[in-house]
Design a protein around this motif. Structure first.
Motif, PDB file in Angstrom:
ATOM      1  N   SER A  18     -17.233  36.624  32.789  1.00 41.13           N
ATOM      2  CA  SER A  18     -17.731  35.979  31.587  1.00 41.13           C
ATOM      3  C   SER A  18     -16.540  35.694  30.665  1.00 41.13           C
ATOM      4  CB  SER A  18     -18.739  36.903  30.892  1.00 41.13           C
ATOM      5  OG  SER A  18     -19.275  36.268  29.760  1.00 41.13           O
ATOM      6  N   LEU A  19     -16.373  34.423  30.293  1.00 41.38           N
ATOM      7  CA  LEU A  19     -15.231  33.985  29.497  1.00 41.38           C
ATOM      8  C   LEU A  19     -15.683  33.488  28.138  1.00 41.38           C
ATOM      9  CD1 LEU A  19     -13.458  31.842  32.235  1.00 41.38           C
ATOM     10  CD2 LEU A  19     -13.436  34.317  31.942  1.00 41.38           C
TER      11      LEU A  19
ATOM     12  N   ALA B 100     -23.332  28.348  24.427  1.00 41.44           N
ATOM     13  CA  ALA B 100     -22.514  28.091  23.239  1.00 41.44           C
ATOM     14  C   ALA B 100     -21.467  29.178  23.036  1.00 41.44           C
ATOM     15  CB  ALA B 100     -23.403  27.984  22.003  1.00 41.44           C
ATOM     16  N   GLU B 101     -21.715  30.379  23.565  1.00 44.57           N
ATOM     17  CA  GLU B 101     -20.812  31.505  23.347  1.00 44.57           C
ATOM     18  C   GLU B 101     -19.885  31.810  24.517  1.00 44.57           C
ATOM     19  OE1 GLU B 101     -24.371  32.230  23.100  1.00 44.57           O
ATOM     20  OE2 GLU B 101     -24.238  31.376  21.093  1.00 44.57           O
ATOM     21  N   LYS B 102     -20.344  31.505  25.749  1.00 50.31           N
ATOM     22  CA  LYS B 102     -19.552  31.961  26.889  1.00 50.31           C
ATOM     23  C   LYS B 102     -19.691  31.015  28.084  1.00 50.31           C
ATOM     24  CE  LYS B 102     -23.227  35.038  28.404  1.00 50.31           C
ATOM     25  NZ  LYS B 102     -23.604  36.373  28.777  1.00 50.31           N
ATOM     26  N   VAL B 103     -18.779  31.218  29.031  1.00 52.68           N
ATOM     27  CA  VAL B 103     -18.783  30.480  30.292  1.00 52.68           C
ATOM     28  C   VAL B 103     -18.737  31.500  31.419  1.00 52.68           C
ATOM     29  CG1 VAL B 103     -17.617  28.733  31.689  1.00 52.68           C
ATOM     30  CG2 VAL B 103     -17.459  28.604  29.199  1.00 52.68           C
ATOM     31  N   GLU B 104     -19.644  31.367  32.368  1.00 47.95           N
ATOM     32  CA  GLU B 104     -19.689  32.266  33.520  1.00 47.95           C
ATOM     33  C   GLU B 104     -19.019  31.577  34.708  1.00 47.95           C
ATOM     34  OE1 GLU B 104     -20.953  35.335  33.320  1.00 47.95           O
ATOM     35  OE2 GLU B 104     -21.710  35.066  31.282  1.00 47.95           O
ATOM     36  N   VAL B 105     -18.063  32.271  35.333  1.00 49.16           N
ATOM     37  CA  VAL B 105     -17.355  31.716  36.483  1.00 49.16           C
ATOM     38  C   VAL B 105     -17.336  32.727  37.617  1.00 49.16           C
ATOM     39  CG1 VAL B 105     -15.870  30.234  35.065  1.00 49.16           C
ATOM     40  CG2 VAL B 105     -15.063  32.501  35.748  1.00 49.16           C
ATOM     41  N   SER B 106     -17.121  32.215  38.819  1.00 54.18           N
ATOM     42  CA  SER B 106     -16.873  33.091  39.961  1.00 54.18           C
ATOM     43  C   SER B 106     -15.535  32.707  40.569  1.00 54.18           C
ATOM     44  CB  SER B 106     -17.991  32.982  41.000  1.00 54.18           C
ATOM     45  OG  SER B 106     -18.101  31.665  41.476  1.00 54.18           O
ATOM     46  N   VAL B 107     -14.815  33.713  41.023  1.00 52.17           N
ATOM     47  CA  VAL B 107     -13.514  33.518  41.661  1.00 52.17           C
ATOM     48  C   VAL B 107     -13.599  34.124  43.059  1.00 52.17           C
ATOM     49  CG1 VAL B 107     -11.035  33.918  41.543  1.00 52.17           C
ATOM     50  CG2 VAL B 107     -12.359  33.688  39.427  1.00 52.17           C
ATOM     51  N   THR B 108     -13.257  33.307  44.049  1.00 53.72           N
ATOM     52  CA  THR B 108     -13.286  33.741  45.440  1.00 53.72           C
ATOM     53  C   THR B 108     -11.895  33.563  46.030  1.00 53.72           C
ATOM     54  OG1 THR B 108     -15.554  32.907  45.561  1.00 53.72           O
ATOM     55  CG2 THR B 108     -14.476  33.462  47.643  1.00 53.72           C
TER      56      THR B 108
ATOM     57  N   GLU C 141       4.734  23.758  32.561  1.00 51.69           N
ATOM     58  CA  GLU C 141       3.466  24.221  32.003  1.00 51.69           C
ATOM     59  C   GLU C 141       2.530  23.035  31.863  1.00 51.69           C
ATOM     60  OE1 GLU C 141       2.366  25.499  27.563  1.00 51.69           O
ATOM     61  OE2 GLU C 141       3.695  26.954  28.542  1.00 51.69           O
ATOM     62  N   ALA C 142       1.241  23.267  32.042  1.00 49.13           N
ATOM     63  CA  ALA C 142       0.250  22.199  31.865  1.00 49.13           C
ATOM     64  C   ALA C 142      -1.018  22.791  31.268  1.00 49.13           C
ATOM     65  CB  ALA C 142      -0.060  21.533  33.201  1.00 49.13           C
ATOM     66  N   LEU C 143      -1.698  21.985  30.478  1.00 48.44           N
ATOM     67  CA  LEU C 143      -2.979  22.357  29.894  1.00 48.44           C
ATOM     68  C   LEU C 143      -3.993  21.318  30.354  1.00 48.44           C
ATOM     69  CD1 LEU C 143      -4.058  24.572  27.961  1.00 48.44           C
ATOM     70  CD2 LEU C 143      -3.825  22.916  26.111  1.00 48.44           C
ATOM     71  N   SER C 144      -5.089  21.777  30.945  1.00 46.63           N
ATOM     72  CA  SER C 144      -6.106  20.882  31.495  1.00 46.63           C
ATOM     73  C   SER C 144      -7.483  21.323  31.046  1.00 46.63           C
ATOM     74  CB  SER C 144      -6.091  20.907  33.028  1.00 46.63           C
ATOM     75  OG  SER C 144      -4.843  20.584  33.546  1.00 46.63           O
ATOM     76  N   LYS C 145      -8.407  20.367  31.024  1.00 50.16           N
ATOM     77  CA  LYS C 145      -9.819  20.657  30.772  1.00 50.16           C
ATOM     78  C   LYS C 145     -10.574  20.375  32.058  1.00 50.16           C
ATOM     79  CE  LYS C 145     -11.600  21.031  26.971  1.00 50.16           C
ATOM     80  NZ  LYS C 145     -12.117  22.234  26.325  1.00 50.16           N
ATOM     81  N   TRP C 146     -11.466  21.263  32.422  1.00 51.20           N
ATOM     82  CA  TRP C 146     -12.374  21.042  33.537  1.00 51.20           C
ATOM     83  C   TRP C 146     -13.699  21.690  33.167  1.00 51.20           C
ATOM     84  CZ3 TRP C 146     -14.620  24.586  37.098  1.00 51.20           C
ATOM     85  CH2 TRP C 146     -15.363  23.966  38.107  1.00 51.20           C
ATOM     86  N   ARG C 147     -14.735  20.876  33.127  1.00 52.05           N
ATOM     87  CA  ARG C 147     -16.046  21.319  32.690  1.00 52.05           C
ATOM     88  C   ARG C 147     -15.921  22.037  31.343  1.00 52.05           C
ATOM     89  NH1 ARG C 147     -19.643  23.403  37.537  1.00 52.05           N
ATOM     90  NH2 ARG C 147     -21.216  22.978  35.976  1.00 52.05           N
TER      91      ARG C 147
ATOM     92  N   GLU D 192     -22.378  28.958  34.906  1.00 49.54           N
ATOM     93  CA  GLU D 192     -23.223  28.674  33.745  1.00 49.54           C
ATOM     94  C   GLU D 192     -22.351  28.572  32.508  1.00 49.54           C
ATOM     95  OE1 GLU D 192     -26.576  31.290  33.104  1.00 49.54           O
ATOM     96  OE2 GLU D 192     -26.558  31.872  35.215  1.00 49.54           O
ATOM     97  N   ALA D 193     -22.921  27.959  31.469  1.00 44.03           N
ATOM     98  CA  ALA D 193     -22.222  27.894  30.179  1.00 44.03           C
ATOM     99  C   ALA D 193     -23.252  27.901  29.061  1.00 44.03           C
ATOM    100  CB  ALA D 193     -21.359  26.647  30.094  1.00 44.03           C
TER     101      ALA D 193
END
Length: 174
Positions: free
Chosen positions: A171-172, A146-154, A62-68, A143-144
């Protein structure tokens, strides 16, 4: 730029190299069952977790990472029973504060959000199940706030063709 996610390559090297060379990304995550020497390229340049078919104890399960603006929990999934339910994996994501969970094991490509957490199984580069072609995924932060992060998955097939049936915009939570 984004992150490249693959899993369950089960000894493939040439195909993994082709996938890695195809995309310019910030990071590469492999969710286990790589089944080769983890110190050899291209695996040596990846964030790896050990799967149930990997023998090395030098790679964590298991690993925990931060990216952006993302906190990424990465695991193979066999220790969380992902073939029957994502509930235990969801609890682990809650415990770690992750808003993205990357996993494999089932060889079935999955992408969806549950209570603000994105769950992505990129499928298998070697032996797809429940889907016609071997797949991998690319995640980009759009986009990001204070409340959410928008991502796209392809999703792509092993040859680099877009797989339009999978992925989307999500939206995360922060």
């Amino acid at each position: 730029m984004g992150i490249l996610v693959m899993s369950d390559s089960h000894g493939l090297v040439r195909e993994v190299e082709q996938v890695v060379k195809r995309h310019s990304v910030d990071r590469i995550f492999h969710c286990g069952d790589f089944c080769v020497d983890h110190t050899r390229p291209p695996f040596s340049g990846m964030k790896l977790v050990r799967g149930n078919c990997d023998t090395t104890k030098a790679v964590a399960t298991e690993a925990l990472s931060k990216w952006r603006d993302l906190t990424i929990l990465q695991t193979h999934g066999h220790l969380f029973g992902v073939k029957s339910s994502l509930l235990r994996l969801h609890y682990r994501a809650e415990e770690t504060g992750a808003n993205v969970v990357l996993f494999g094991h089932s060889h079935l490509p999955v992408c969806g959000v549950e209570r603000g957490i994105l769950f992505v199984n990129p499928g298998s580069l070697q032996m797809p199940r429940g889907f016609d072609v071997p797949t991998y995924a690319l995640i980009e932060q759009n986009e990001a706030s204070a409340e959410k992060v928008e991502v796209s998955v392809t999703f792509y097939d092993v040859r680099g063709n877009l797989v339009t049936q999978l992925g989307g915009n999500y939206s995360l939570r922060r």
